[in-house]
Design a protein around this motif. Structure first.
Motif, PDB file in Angstrom:
ATOM      1  N   TRP A 143       0.858  -1.178   0.000  1.00  0.00           N
ATOM      2  CA  TRP A 143       0.000   0.000   0.000  1.00  0.00           C
ATOM      3  C   TRP A 143       0.899   1.234   0.000  1.00  0.00           C
ATOM      4  O   TRP A 143       1.742   1.404   0.892  1.00  0.00           O
ATOM      5  CB  TRP A 143      -0.904   0.018   1.221  1.00  0.00           C
ATOM      6  N   TYR A 144       0.730   2.044  -1.019  1.00  0.00           N
ATOM      7  CA  TYR A 144       1.412   3.324  -1.103  1.00  0.00           C
ATOM      8  C   TYR A 144       0.375   4.425  -0.868  1.00  0.00           C
ATOM      9  O   TYR A 144      -0.829   4.205  -1.034  1.00  0.00           O
ATOM     10  CB  TYR A 144       2.035   3.514  -2.488  1.00  0.00           C
ATOM     11  N   ARG A 145       0.864   5.593  -0.508  1.00  0.00           N
ATOM     12  CA  ARG A 145      -0.058   6.709  -0.335  1.00  0.00           C
ATOM     13  C   ARG A 145       0.580   7.985  -0.861  1.00  0.00           C
ATOM     14  O   ARG A 145       1.805   8.143  -0.843  1.00  0.00           O
ATOM     15  CB  ARG A 145      -0.467   6.871   1.131  1.00  0.00           C
ATOM     16  N   GLN A 146      -0.282   8.857  -1.332  1.00  0.00           N
ATOM     17  CA  GLN A 146       0.186  10.125  -1.873  1.00  0.00           C
ATOM     18  C   GLN A 146      -0.709  11.243  -1.368  1.00  0.00           C
ATOM     19  O   GLN A 146      -1.893  11.306  -1.730  1.00  0.00           O
ATOM     20  CB  GLN A 146       0.199  10.099  -3.398  1.00  0.00           C
ATOM     21  N   ALA A 147      -0.151  12.072  -0.524  1.00  0.00           N
ATOM     22  CA  ALA A 147      -0.871  13.242  -0.039  1.00  0.00           C
ATOM     23  C   ALA A 147      -0.744  14.368  -1.077  1.00  0.00           C
ATOM     24  O   ALA A 147       0.189  14.382  -1.882  1.00  0.00           O
ATOM     25  CB  ALA A 147      -0.306  13.694   1.302  1.00  0.00           C
ATOM     26  N   GLN A 148      -1.669  15.288  -1.023  1.00  0.00           N
ATOM     27  CA  GLN A 148      -1.674  16.377  -1.996  1.00  0.00           C
ATOM     28  C   GLN A 148      -0.374  17.160  -1.906  1.00  0.00           C
ATOM     29  O   GLN A 148       0.039  17.574  -0.827  1.00  0.00           O
ATOM     30  CB  GLN A 148      -2.864  17.297  -1.740  1.00  0.00           C
ATOM     31  N   ARG A 177       4.563  10.081  -3.756  1.00  0.00           N
ATOM     32  CA  ARG A 177       3.990   8.817  -3.320  1.00  0.00           C
ATOM     33  C   ARG A 177       5.010   8.100  -2.443  1.00  0.00           C
ATOM     34  O   ARG A 177       6.201   8.047  -2.753  1.00  0.00           O
ATOM     35  CB  ARG A 177       3.633   7.958  -4.529  1.00  0.00           C
ATOM     36  N   GLU A 178       4.527   7.531  -1.331  1.00  0.00           N
ATOM     37  CA  GLU A 178       5.408   6.827  -0.416  1.00  0.00           C
ATOM     38  C   GLU A 178       4.814   5.486  -0.030  1.00  0.00           C
ATOM     39  O   GLU A 178       3.586   5.308  -0.031  1.00  0.00           O
ATOM     40  CB  GLU A 178       5.629   7.662   0.863  1.00  0.00           C
ATOM     41  N   LEU A 179       5.694   4.562   0.321  1.00  0.00           N
ATOM     42  CA  LEU A 179       5.245   3.256   0.776  1.00  0.00           C
ATOM     43  C   LEU A 179       4.753   3.356   2.212  1.00  0.00           C
ATOM     44  O   LEU A 179       5.458   3.872   3.074  1.00  0.00           O
ATOM     45  CB  LEU A 179       6.384   2.248   0.699  1.00  0.00           C
ATOM     46  N   ALA A 180       3.542   2.866   2.454  1.00  0.00           N
ATOM     47  CA  ALA A 180       3.024   2.799   3.819  1.00  0.00           C
ATOM     48  C   ALA A 180       3.315   1.433   4.432  1.00  0.00           C
ATOM     49  O   ALA A 180       3.779   1.334   5.568  1.00  0.00           O
ATOM     50  CB  ALA A 180       1.526   3.082   3.834  1.00  0.00           C
ATOM     51  N   ALA A 198       6.289   1.845   6.993  1.00  0.00           N
ATOM     52  CA  ALA A 198       6.877   3.175   7.144  1.00  0.00           C
ATOM     53  C   ALA A 198       6.881   3.525   8.629  1.00  0.00           C
ATOM     54  O   ALA A 198       5.969   3.130   9.370  1.00  0.00           O
ATOM     55  CB  ALA A 198       6.078   4.197   6.357  1.00  0.00           C
ATOM     56  N   ASP A 199       7.898   4.248   9.060  1.00  0.00           N
ATOM     57  CA  ASP A 199       7.982   4.612  10.473  1.00  0.00           C
ATOM     58  C   ASP A 199       6.734   5.367  10.931  1.00  0.00           C
ATOM     59  O   ASP A 199       6.291   5.212  12.076  1.00  0.00           O
ATOM     60  CB  ASP A 199       9.223   5.476  10.719  1.00  0.00           C
ATOM     61  N   ALA A 259      -4.680  10.987   2.409  1.00  0.00           N
ATOM     62  CA  ALA A 259      -3.967  10.741   1.153  1.00  0.00           C
ATOM     63  C   ALA A 259      -4.821   9.845   0.266  1.00  0.00           C
ATOM     64  O   ALA A 259      -5.806   9.264   0.724  1.00  0.00           O
ATOM     65  CB  ALA A 259      -2.623  10.065   1.414  1.00  0.00           C
ATOM     66  N   VAL A 260      -4.401   9.737  -0.976  1.00  0.00           N
ATOM     67  CA  VAL A 260      -4.933   8.689  -1.838  1.00  0.00           C
ATOM     68  C   VAL A 260      -4.054   7.462  -1.616  1.00  0.00           C
ATOM     69  O   VAL A 260      -2.821   7.546  -1.721  1.00  0.00           O
ATOM     70  CB  VAL A 260      -4.921   9.101  -3.318  1.00  0.00           C
ATOM     71  N   TYR A 261      -4.676   6.357  -1.308  1.00  0.00           N
ATOM     72  CA  TYR A 261      -3.959   5.114  -1.046  1.00  0.00           C
ATOM     73  C   TYR A 261      -4.047   4.218  -2.277  1.00  0.00           C
ATOM     74  O   TYR A 261      -5.139   3.942  -2.781  1.00  0.00           O
ATOM     75  CB  TYR A 261      -4.549   4.417   0.174  1.00  0.00           C
ATOM     76  N   TYR A 262      -2.877   3.772  -2.724  1.00  0.00           N
ATOM     77  CA  TYR A 262      -2.774   2.948  -3.916  1.00  0.00           C
ATOM     78  C   TYR A 262      -2.273   1.552  -3.554  1.00  0.00           C
ATOM     79  O   TYR A 262      -1.312   1.408  -2.797  1.00  0.00           O
ATOM     80  CB  TYR A 262      -1.804   3.550  -4.919  1.00  0.00           C
ATOM     81  N   CYS A 263      -2.901   0.580  -4.145  1.00  0.00           N
ATOM     82  CA  CYS A 263      -2.439  -0.801  -4.002  1.00  0.00           C
ATOM     83  C   CYS A 263      -1.444  -1.101  -5.122  1.00  0.00           C
ATOM     84  O   CYS A 263      -1.624  -0.670  -6.269  1.00  0.00           O
ATOM     85  CB  CYS A 263      -3.645  -1.737  -4.098  1.00  0.00           C
ATOM     86  N   ASN A 264      -0.412  -1.828  -4.771  1.00  0.00           N
ATOM     87  CA  ASN A 264       0.607  -2.210  -5.749  1.00  0.00           C
ATOM     88  C   ASN A 264       0.935  -3.681  -5.575  1.00  0.00           C
ATOM     89  O   ASN A 264       0.917  -4.202  -4.455  1.00  0.00           O
ATOM     90  CB  ASN A 264       1.872  -1.366  -5.539  1.00  0.00           C
TER      91      ASN A 264
END
Length: 123
Positions: free
Chosen positions: A36-41, A45-48, A60-61, A91-96
């Motif tokens: 699960w990654y997330r990207q805030a406005q 994009r970062e790995l959660a 992620a810490d 954020a928008v959460y993206y599945c990868n």
């Protein structure tokens, strides 16, 4: 073709919980890693959180102790349980997924992404 469909995003108050789901479908031979990654406005994009086929689950810490990732291999679904949500989790959460497909007797590697689901945490 592989599709990842996320669900579960919503508006929640700080301190609340949400559960996200990501279902994979298509010509899937195996899934090595799901994440699960997330990207805030305005941010990258970062790995959660991620989960490997071997069971390792790096976080992620910023989400350690609050988020839990899990998977159901039979359903080809990965989940993200998010507790004690904070406004900064918005954020928008993206599945990868790092997928191996099997078509026409050939195994191919594919980096698949879902369309994203919006999580909004109000203060």
């Amino acid at each position: 073709q592989v599709q990842l469909v996320e669900s579960g995003g919503d508006l929640v108050q700080a301190g609340g919980s949400l559960s996200l789901s990501c279902a994979a479908s298509g010509s899937i031979h195996s899934i090595n890693v799901s994440g699960w990654y997330r990207q805030a406005q305005g941010k990258e994009r970062e790995l959660a959180a991620a989960i490997s086929s071997g069971g390792s689950t790096p976080y992620a810490d910023s989400v350690k102790g609050r988020f839990t990732i899990s998977g159901d291999n039979a359903k080809k679904t990965v989940y993200l349980q998010m507790n004690i949500l904070k406004p900064e989790d918005t954020a928008v959460y993206y599945c990868n997924a790092d997928v191996r497909t099997y078509e026409d007797y050939v195994v191919r590697a594919l980096d698949a992404w879902g369309q994203g689901t919006l999580v909004t945490v109000s203060s």
